[in-house]
Write a protein that holds these residues in place. Structure first.
Motif, PDB file in Angstrom:
ATOM      1  N   ASP A 194      -4.396  -4.492   1.003  1.00  0.00           N
ATOM      2  CA  ASP A 194      -3.556  -3.440   0.429  1.00  0.00           C
ATOM      3  C   ASP A 194      -4.326  -2.117   0.376  1.00  0.00           C
ATOM      4  OD1 ASP A 194      -1.366  -2.234  -0.746  1.00  0.00           O
ATOM      5  OD2 ASP A 194      -1.793  -2.997  -2.750  1.00  0.00           O
ATOM      6  N   GLN A 195      -5.579  -2.184  -0.088  1.00  0.00           N
ATOM      7  CA  GLN A 195      -6.404  -0.978  -0.162  1.00  0.00           C
ATOM      8  C   GLN A 195      -6.736  -0.444   1.227  1.00  0.00           C
ATOM      9  OE1 GLN A 195      -7.319   0.699  -3.064  1.00  0.00           O
ATOM     10  NE2 GLN A 195      -7.830   2.229  -1.522  1.00  0.00           N
ATOM     11  N   LEU A 196      -6.967  -1.329   2.177  1.00  0.00           N
ATOM     12  CA  LEU A 196      -7.249  -0.900   3.549  1.00  0.00           C
ATOM     13  C   LEU A 196      -6.085  -0.102   4.118  1.00  0.00           C
ATOM     14  CD1 LEU A 196      -8.933  -4.063   5.116  1.00  0.00           C
ATOM     15  CD2 LEU A 196      -9.969  -1.807   4.851  1.00  0.00           C
ATOM     16  N   ASN A 197      -4.872  -0.548   3.841  1.00  0.00           N
ATOM     17  CA  ASN A 197      -3.700   0.163   4.336  1.00  0.00           C
ATOM     18  C   ASN A 197      -3.575   1.544   3.703  1.00  0.00           C
ATOM     19  OD1 ASN A 197      -1.720  -1.348   6.244  1.00  0.00           O
ATOM     20  ND2 ASN A 197      -2.485  -2.935   4.873  1.00  0.00           N
ATOM     21  N   VAL A 198      -3.879   1.633   2.429  1.00  0.00           N
ATOM     22  CA  VAL A 198      -3.841   2.936   1.759  1.00  0.00           C
ATOM     23  C   VAL A 198      -4.887   3.861   2.379  1.00  0.00           C
ATOM     24  CG1 VAL A 198      -4.235   4.154  -0.413  1.00  0.00           C
ATOM     25  CG2 VAL A 198      -2.951   2.005  -0.408  1.00  0.00           C
ATOM     26  N   ASP A 199      -6.089   3.343   2.589  1.00  0.00           N
ATOM     27  CA  ASP A 199      -7.172   4.155   3.155  1.00  0.00           C
ATOM     28  C   ASP A 199      -6.878   4.607   4.575  1.00  0.00           C
ATOM     29  OD1 ASP A 199      -8.542   3.794   0.797  1.00  0.00           O
ATOM     30  OD2 ASP A 199      -9.823   2.185   1.551  1.00  0.00           O
ATOM     31  N   SER A 200      -6.153   3.805   5.336  1.00  0.00           N
ATOM     32  CA  SER A 200      -5.871   4.153   6.728  1.00  0.00           C
ATOM     33  C   SER A 200      -4.586   4.941   6.894  1.00  0.00           C
ATOM     34  CB  SER A 200      -5.814   2.880   7.592  1.00  0.00           C
ATOM     35  OG  SER A 200      -4.786   2.017   7.136  1.00  0.00           O
ATOM     36  N   GLY A 201      -3.927   5.270   5.786  1.00  0.00           N
ATOM     37  CA  GLY A 201      -2.743   6.128   5.852  1.00  0.00           C
ATOM     38  C   GLY A 201      -1.420   5.405   5.973  1.00  0.00           C
ATOM     39  N   HIS A 202      -1.422   4.067   5.847  1.00  0.00           N
ATOM     40  CA  HIS A 202      -0.170   3.309   5.954  1.00  0.00           C
ATOM     41  C   HIS A 202       0.523   3.141   4.606  1.00  0.00           C
ATOM     42  CE1 HIS A 202      -1.143   2.466  10.067  1.00  0.00           C
ATOM     43  NE2 HIS A 202      -2.222   1.775   9.752  1.00  0.00           N
ATOM     44  N   GLY A 203      -0.152   3.505   3.547  1.00  0.00           N
ATOM     45  CA  GLY A 203       0.409   3.287   2.221  1.00  0.00           C
ATOM     46  C   GLY A 203       0.265   1.823   1.810  1.00  0.00           C
ATOM     47  N   HIS A 204       0.712   1.498   0.624  1.00  0.00           N
ATOM     48  CA  HIS A 204       0.584   0.132   0.116  1.00  0.00           C
ATOM     49  C   HIS A 204       1.361  -0.853   0.992  1.00  0.00           C
ATOM     50  CE1 HIS A 204      -1.504   0.736  -3.766  1.00  0.00           C
ATOM     51  NE2 HIS A 204      -1.006   1.955  -3.673  1.00  0.00           N
ATOM     52  N   GLN A 205       0.720  -1.983   1.289  1.00  0.00           N
ATOM     53  CA  GLN A 205       1.352  -3.059   2.049  1.00  0.00           C
ATOM     54  C   GLN A 205       1.015  -4.369   1.349  1.00  0.00           C
ATOM     55  OE1 GLN A 205       3.398  -2.587   4.647  1.00  0.00           O
ATOM     56  NE2 GLN A 205       3.058  -0.355   4.558  1.00  0.00           N
ATOM     57  N   HIS A 206       2.038  -5.133   0.997  1.00  0.00           N
ATOM     58  CA  HIS A 206       1.849  -6.325   0.169  1.00  0.00           C
ATOM     59  C   HIS A 206       2.020  -7.595   0.998  1.00  0.00           C
ATOM     60  CE1 HIS A 206       3.402  -3.415  -3.132  1.00  0.00           C
ATOM     61  NE2 HIS A 206       2.088  -3.321  -2.986  1.00  0.00           N
ATOM     62  N   ALA A 207       0.955  -8.380   1.048  1.00  0.00           N
ATOM     63  CA  ALA A 207       0.980  -9.666   1.763  1.00  0.00           C
ATOM     64  C   ALA A 207       0.607 -10.786   0.801  1.00  0.00           C
ATOM     65  CB  ALA A 207       0.022  -9.625   2.952  1.00  0.00           C
ATOM     66  N   TYR A 208       1.067 -10.678  -0.422  1.00  0.00           N
ATOM     67  CA  TYR A 208       0.717 -11.655  -1.452  1.00  0.00           C
ATOM     68  C   TYR A 208       1.603 -12.900  -1.348  1.00  0.00           C
ATOM     69  CZ  TYR A 208      -1.885  -7.879  -3.694  1.00  0.00           C
ATOM     70  OH  TYR A 208      -2.782  -6.871  -3.964  1.00  0.00           O
ATOM     71  N   LEU A 209       1.077 -14.012  -1.857  1.00  0.00           N
ATOM     72  CA  LEU A 209       1.859 -15.235  -1.958  1.00  0.00           C
ATOM     73  C   LEU A 209       2.744 -15.157  -3.193  1.00  0.00           C
ATOM     74  CD1 LEU A 209      -0.987 -17.787  -1.158  1.00  0.00           C
ATOM     75  CD2 LEU A 209       0.869 -17.078   0.370  1.00  0.00           C
ATOM     76  N   THR A 210       3.964 -15.638  -3.079  1.00  0.00           N
ATOM     77  CA  THR A 210       4.896 -15.580  -4.208  1.00  0.00           C
ATOM     78  C   THR A 210       5.456 -16.963  -4.567  1.00  0.00           C
ATOM     79  OG1 THR A 210       6.762 -15.133  -2.715  1.00  0.00           O
ATOM     80  CG2 THR A 210       5.582 -13.224  -3.621  1.00  0.00           C
TER      81      THR A 210
END
Length: 228
Positions: A194-210
């Motif tokens: 999630d943080q990597l996506n923010v740092d690279s300009g993609h914004g928050h991206q959630h790949a969490y288990l639910t």
């Protein structure tokens, strides 16, 4: 007797002195030109990056472009994997509840084998480990380790089902702990991603288990995806 007129002789200009002055002027002019050229060359050399600095800058730029693409690819794979694992985990939690007071709903071996096949195929997808930036490598390794840990938990559960029922309880507790460890590892990797996506300009991206709320999972934040 005739009288001769006396005229004062006119002294000619000193040629040697005139030539000397001209040479001084010429030398001064040449010196100024040379000094100007030298100064400009030195200034250019001082202000321009060296060949090694240019090479390092190009390598860094190439690394950034490569890592940005790797983050995109890893995000897509993690999201699709999370969907597959959630289906398995939702049933796995019913078979082996985290709460000791909950009544388990044991699965038949054929069902467990199906779960194992799903997770084994997911593990194969995550086995590839291309080299990237350190932060991306950490996230990738976290997902791979989480899937392998979940696969081990399912293998343990399959082995437990082969035992008499009166011998299963202590081992079922171990299976639940193995599964919780796997889910926690995935959650940490998803937070890193999630943080990597923010740092690279993609914004928050959630790949969490639910599929296992409260079973070691870290919930996603409330920030909409794509928001920086």
């Amino acid at each position: 007797m005739s009288t001769k007129a006396h005229r004062k002789p006119v002294a000619p200009p000193p040629p040697a002195q005139t030539a000397s002055a001209s040479r001084v002027v010429l030398v001064a002019a040449v010196t100024a030109v040379v000094a100007g050229l030298a100064g400009g060359t030195i200034g250019y050399l001082v202000g321009s990056p060296s060949a090694s600095e240019v090479a390092v800058a190009e390598m860094r730029q190439a690394d950034e472009v490569r890592d940005k693409q790797q983050v995109e690819d890893l995000t897509a794979m993690a999201k699709s994997t999370a969907e597959e694992l959630d289906k398995v985990l939702a049933a796995f939690v019913l078979a082996v509840p985290q709460d000791p007071a909950a009544q388990p709903q044991p699965a038949v071996p054929e069902i467990v084998h199906g779960w194992q096949d799903v997770v084994r195929k997911v593990a194969e997808k995550h086995a590839d480990s291309p080299s990237g930036m350190t932060a991306t490598n950490v996230a990738r390794g976290g997902f791979r380790s989480a899937v392998n840990a979940l696969s081990a938990a399912l293998d343990s559960y399959a082995a437990v089902l082969a035992l008499p029922e009166d011998q299963r309880k202590p081992l079922l507790d171990l299976v639940a702990r193995q599964r919780t460890t796997a889910i926690t590892m995935w959650s940490v990797a998803a937070t890193q991603l999630d943080q990597l996506n923010v740092d690279s300009g993609h914004g928050h991206q959630h790949a969490y288990l639910t599929g296992t709320p409260g079973d070691g999972s870290i919930p996603a934040d409330n920030i909409p995806e794509g928001t920086e």
